[in-house]
Design an enzyme around this catalytic site. Structure first.
Site, PDB file in Angstrom:
ATOM      1  N   HIS A   1       5.583  13.929 -12.545  1.00 15.45           N
ATOM      2  CA  HIS A   1       4.528  13.780 -13.627  1.00 15.45           C
ATOM      3  C   HIS A   1       3.748  15.031 -13.477  1.00 15.45           C
ATOM      4  O   HIS A   1       2.607  14.970 -13.191  1.00 15.45           O
ATOM      5  CB  HIS A   1       3.699  12.356 -13.600  1.00 15.45           C
ATOM      6  CG  HIS A   1       2.741  12.181 -14.631  1.00 15.45           C
ATOM      7  ND1 HIS A   1       2.736  12.817 -15.803  1.00 15.45           N
ATOM      8  CD2 HIS A   1       2.042  11.198 -14.900  1.00 15.45           C
ATOM      9  CE1 HIS A   1       2.009  12.401 -16.646  1.00 15.45           C
ATOM     10  NE2 HIS A   1       1.578  11.321 -16.140  1.00 15.45           N
TER      11      HIS A   1
ATOM     12  N   LYS B   1      18.675   0.377 -26.887  1.00 19.90           N
ATOM     13  CA  LYS B   1      18.844   0.829 -27.941  1.00 19.90           C
ATOM     14  C   LYS B   1      20.396   1.129 -28.622  1.00 19.90           C
ATOM     15  O   LYS B   1      20.376   0.927 -29.785  1.00 19.90           O
ATOM     16  CB  LYS B   1      18.076   1.876 -28.385  1.00 19.90           C
ATOM     17  CG  LYS B   1      16.706   1.847 -29.125  1.00 19.90           C
ATOM     18  CD  LYS B   1      15.766   2.920 -29.315  1.00 19.90           C
ATOM     19  CE  LYS B   1      16.062   3.398 -30.692  1.00 19.90           C
ATOM     20  NZ  LYS B   1      15.607   4.810 -30.857  1.00 19.90           N
TER      21      LYS B   1
ATOM     22  N   ARG C   1      -2.664   6.293 -21.895  1.00 17.64           N
ATOM     23  CA  ARG C   1      -3.436   7.586 -21.854  1.00 17.64           C
ATOM     24  C   ARG C   1      -2.776   8.856 -21.692  1.00 17.64           C
ATOM     25  O   ARG C   1      -3.144   9.529 -22.356  1.00 17.64           O
ATOM     26  CB  ARG C   1      -4.359   7.192 -20.269  1.00 17.64           C
ATOM     27  CG  ARG C   1      -3.567   7.692 -18.923  1.00 17.64           C
ATOM     28  CD  ARG C   1      -4.302   7.275 -17.764  1.00 17.64           C
ATOM     29  NE  ARG C   1      -4.671   5.909 -17.863  1.00 17.64           N
ATOM     30  CZ  ARG C   1      -5.866   5.343 -17.532  1.00 17.64           C
ATOM     31  NH1 ARG C   1      -6.752   6.112 -17.071  1.00 17.64           N
ATOM     32  NH2 ARG C   1      -6.341   4.077 -17.612  1.00 17.64           N
ATOM     33  N   THR C   2      -1.657   8.838 -21.166  1.00 16.54           N
ATOM     34  CA  THR C   2      -0.980   9.809 -21.489  1.00 16.54           C
ATOM     35  C   THR C   2      -0.613  10.453 -22.757  1.00 16.54           C
ATOM     36  O   THR C   2      -0.541  11.591 -23.118  1.00 16.54           O
ATOM     37  CB  THR C   2       0.497  10.021 -20.212  1.00 16.54           C
ATOM     38  OG1 THR C   2      -0.014   9.608 -19.125  1.00 16.54           O
ATOM     39  CG2 THR C   2       1.103  11.237 -20.422  1.00 16.54           C
TER      40      THR C   2
ATOM     41  N   ARG D   1       8.583  11.194 -21.968  1.00 19.12           N
ATOM     42  CA  ARG D   1       8.178  10.004 -20.886  1.00 19.12           C
ATOM     43  C   ARG D   1       9.648   9.049 -20.831  1.00 19.12           C
ATOM     44  O   ARG D   1       9.799   8.735 -21.840  1.00 19.12           O
ATOM     45  CB  ARG D   1       7.041   9.446 -21.169  1.00 19.12           C
ATOM     46  CG  ARG D   1       6.892   8.006 -20.673  1.00 19.12           C
ATOM     47  CD  ARG D   1       6.474   7.923 -18.992  1.00 19.12           C
ATOM     48  NE  ARG D   1       5.056   8.660 -18.682  1.00 19.12           N
ATOM     49  CZ  ARG D   1       4.143   8.114 -18.574  1.00 19.12           C
ATOM     50  NH1 ARG D   1       3.964   6.634 -18.584  1.00 19.12           N
ATOM     51  NH2 ARG D   1       2.962   8.917 -18.364  1.00 19.12           N
TER      52      ARG D   1
END
Lengths: 429, 318
Positions: free
Chosen positions: B141, B91, B63-64, B113
């Site tokens: 947030h 990574k 959703r964000t 995020r």
């Protein structure tokens, strides 16, 4: 080769000495102490207005060699020590490989002879590989020169192993140094658990994690009759537990770091990786208790827990950054600034906790200025004002929570074995 | 009445802790205008044409991320999504290098995020594009806090003086922290409750009232904001079972009845129906959960607009 230190204020805690007097050094030893000394062929050092102290000893340093030379090595680490005024440092065994046998201890000491410019003492691991399962070859390491035994960086979770280590090490009359933080309570945490961690959403390391570990260590030292030294204590609970234990006659000693004295957990606000350390920085009430513990002798020594990391290791998301930072080059300045210029400790008391007490705990020849003693001497200007600039550090670890801070007090010369290794802040060897 | 000129141009949005009341008001006011655009048949406006936004998501999000993506697109910006799914830790590339790479492409805004608390603060320190924090670990947030306030204001006409209950896992919740900061700044009263193991020690020092019983937090509340509970918390020994959580801490119709009759029910999503929130109340007439989603889009459009266009054209009446 002769060196004459003229007109300095000589402070030597064991004899309760604090007077303006000259010192003559010859062939690495103090040969004469007196007023108006003259020595024709000696190099003269004008120490007027300066404090002449027995060489400072940092009993808790991570030199990172072997294996972690991107963080530090003997060359850079001993130069950082000299710059900070330390003539002797004891290095922790959490290297790669871990210093857990005699050949590694003697290899390290031998290398320190060629690479180092201050005295390096080795601390051997308590358990093989610092894994907390089997005792390392403690006796062999001590006979090869290890001055203490420690799994620093890790708490020895098994009470049984810790008890065995105390009993075993006690036979050789050396202390065990404990990193006392209960893992099951602390391991997820990245700062002190309290209002600041709640606000930042960071996982906390509760003060109780240290209290519990210190309590167990003390009880086992008491039970076995062996000596335990608690590294970098940071909580008021630890201070009280050690105070009570000392009253009962338990062979417990303790050290505190300059950062746990001078900073609180508010330093983490803004997610400053330079304030990330284990045990974590604590709120004011703990800091006050530590200072009280230093004043009343509950805490024996100040040690830097110099724990340098490579820039790129530390330069990342706060929660992933490794704990610890460089400390040797700021240690004395931070302590004089926050404890002497605030009227809490006298310079003699500071020299006691930064030289005499560590020498006694590690059974080293030092911590005293007297005729016949090895000429390891630190010359201090307690009023020298300077600003911490990590770019000028000799250590490879450029992170420090004191960056940009104004300090008052600094070592201006370091003499090891009768020879200058640092003068006016510059390493000269 | 005083007029306040608020300029948010080039300003990072890292959290509500450091956002001023005029800034919050400016975003909420602008979001009202943006809501008008969303309801249009043709939504695209050219306001941010030629601007580029990167959604840099190190953590899964539906959703964000969608909300930020559509917000940028409705305003005419070019939006690129980077979903690494895994963190920079696994990574191999450092966060610094990832950010430098994106910066070098001339991006105007990085919406980030990340699972690490403080990651957005870190980014803001080292690169020049505007950083909008779309959630950093359990820290903040901010756009969720803003959309929650926008939603409350929409139904209640004010924030000041309201009693807002926040219930559930406060410990791991960035939504809770942003809500607490924002609501307190705007003059609301915040009451929190949940299992003691999920209420961080020292949280009361943020200024919220902390309750041992959910019922006490809900008592006469104007707003009830229910937080998501993640089931893996149970495995870590933080509460005994999903069943017990639902029974003792779940918001159901009986508990909701303790709040004011017209109390608003909110949830940041995604919901665990039957766990922290009972389905009948989640879809009941007090629920604003769907509205929150639409408001999220409007608030994010407002935020993007204000940080890019300077916002000096926006005037707020305080």
């Amino acid at each position: 080769m002769k060196l004459l230190l003229k007109g300095g204020r000589v402070i030597s805690p064991p004899q309760n000495m604090d007077e303006v007097i000259d010192i003559l050094i010859e062939d690495g030893r103090i040969v004469e102490i007196g007023s108006g000394l003259v020595a024709k062929d000696a190099e003269e050092f004008d120490a007027e207005g300066l404090i002449v102290a027995p060489g400072l000893i940092d009993m808790h340093v991570h030199l990172r060699e072997p294996g972690l030379e991107a963080k530090e090595d003997i060359y850079s680490g001993t130069r950082a020590a000299a710059a900070g005024g330390f003539t002797t440092i004891a290095c922790m065994p959490n290297t790669k490989p871990v210093i857990d046998n005699a050949i590694l201890v003697s290899g390290l000491l031998q290398r320190a002879q060629t690479e180092g410019i201050v005295n390096v003492k080795a601390i051997g691991a308590l358990s093989k590989g610092q894994e907390g399962h089997e005792l390392a070859e403690i006796g062999d390491m001590i006979q090869s020169g290890a001055v203490a035994i420690s799994d620093d960086g890790h708490y020895v979770e098994s009470a049984k192993l810790f008890k065995n280590a105390l009993e075993y090490t006690g036979m050789f009359n050396k202390p065990i140094i404990s990193h006392a933080e209960d893992d099951s309570l602390a391991s997820e945490g990245v700062m002190h658990e309290g209002a600041i961690s709640a606000m930042l959403g960071l996982k906390g390391r509760p003060s109780a994690a240290e209290d519990i570990a210190v309590a167990r260590d003390i009880l086992l030292a008491e039970y076995t009759g062996s000596a335990v030294h608690i590294a970098h204590i940071s909580t008021m609970g630890s201070v009280e537990l050690i105070r009570q234990a000392k009253k009962r006659g338990v062979a417990v000693t303790a050290e505190v770091t300059p950062h746990h004295i001078a900073l609180t957990d508010e330093a983490v606000v803004g997610f400053d990786v330079s304030a990330k350390v284990n045990p974590p920085l604590r709120p004011r009430e703990h800091v006050d208790a530590l200072i009280e513990g230093l004043k009343d002798g509950t805490i024996d020594a100040i040690a830097s827990d110099h724990a340098p990391h490579a820039f790129e290791e530390k330069d990342r998301e706060y929660i992933y950054a490794p704990s610890g930072f460089s400390g040797m080059e700021t240690s004395l300045g931070v302590i004089i600034t926050s404890l002497h210029h605030t009227g809490i400790l006298t310079m003699k008391e500071i020299i006691e906790v930064m030289s005499t007490a560590p020498a006694k705990i590690l059974q080293l020849d030092g911590g005293e200025i007297a005729v016949g003693k090895k000429a390891d001497i630190t010359i201090i200007d307690s009023n020298f004002e300077w600003i911490v600039d990590s770019k000028k550090f000799y250590t490879k670890g450029k992170h420090t929570p004191f960056e940009g801070k104004k300090l008052k007090g600094k070592a201006v010369a370091t003499i090891v074995n009768g020879e200058f290794v640092m003068q006016s802040g510059e390493v000269v060897k | 009445m005083t007029k306040n000129q608020v300029s948010m141009g080039k300003k990072d949005i890292l959290g509500l802790q450091n956002m001023t009341v005029p800034e919050i008001e400016a975003i909420l006011k602008t979001a009202e205008e943006m809501k008008g655009i969303i309801s249009r048949d043709i939504k695209k406006v050219p306001t941010l044409r030629g601007k580029s936004i990167v959604n840099l998501f190190f953590e899964a999000s539906t959703r964000t991320r969608t909300s930020f993506e559509l917000a940028g697109k409705y305003l005419g910006a070019d939006v690129v999504n980077i979903n690494t799914g895994s963190s920079s830790l696994t990574k191999g590339e450092s966060l610094r290098d990832t950010l430098f790479t994106i910066e070098a492409m001339g991006v105007d805004i990085i919406v980030m995020r990340h699972e690490a608390e403080g990651a957005a603060d870190y980014a803001a320190k080292i690169v020049s594009p505007v950083i909008i924090n779309a959630g950093d670990g359990a820290h903040e947030h901010p756009t969720q806090g803003l959309l929650d306030m926008f939603t409350i204001n929409q139904y209640k006409g004010r924030l000041k003086g309201l009693k807002v209950a926040i219930v559930g896992d406060i410990l791991h919740s960035r939504v809770a922290r942003s809500n607490i900061w924002g609501l307190l700044k705007m003059g609301a009263e915040v009451h929190i409750a949940g299992p003691q193991t999920l209420l961080p020690r020292g949280i009361e020092q943020m200024g919220a009232f902390v309750h041992k019983r959910v019922e006490d937090a809900l008592d006469q509340a104007d707003v009830v904001n229910v937080l998501r509970i993640q089931l893996e918390r149970q495995k870590k020994g933080l509460f005994p079972s999903a069943r017990e959580y639902a029974r003792i801490f779940g918001v159901n119709s009986a508990r909701l009845a303790l709040a004011k009759p017209d109390a608003l029910l909110m949830h940041p999503g995604p919901m665990n129906r039957g766990l922290e929130i009972a389905p009948d109340v989640a879809y009941g007439e007090q629920s604003a959960i769907q509205e929150q989603v639409q408001n999220g889009l409007a608030v994010r459009m407002a935020a993007l607009f204000l940080v890019l266009m300077g916002g000096d054209k926006i005037e707020t009446i305080a």
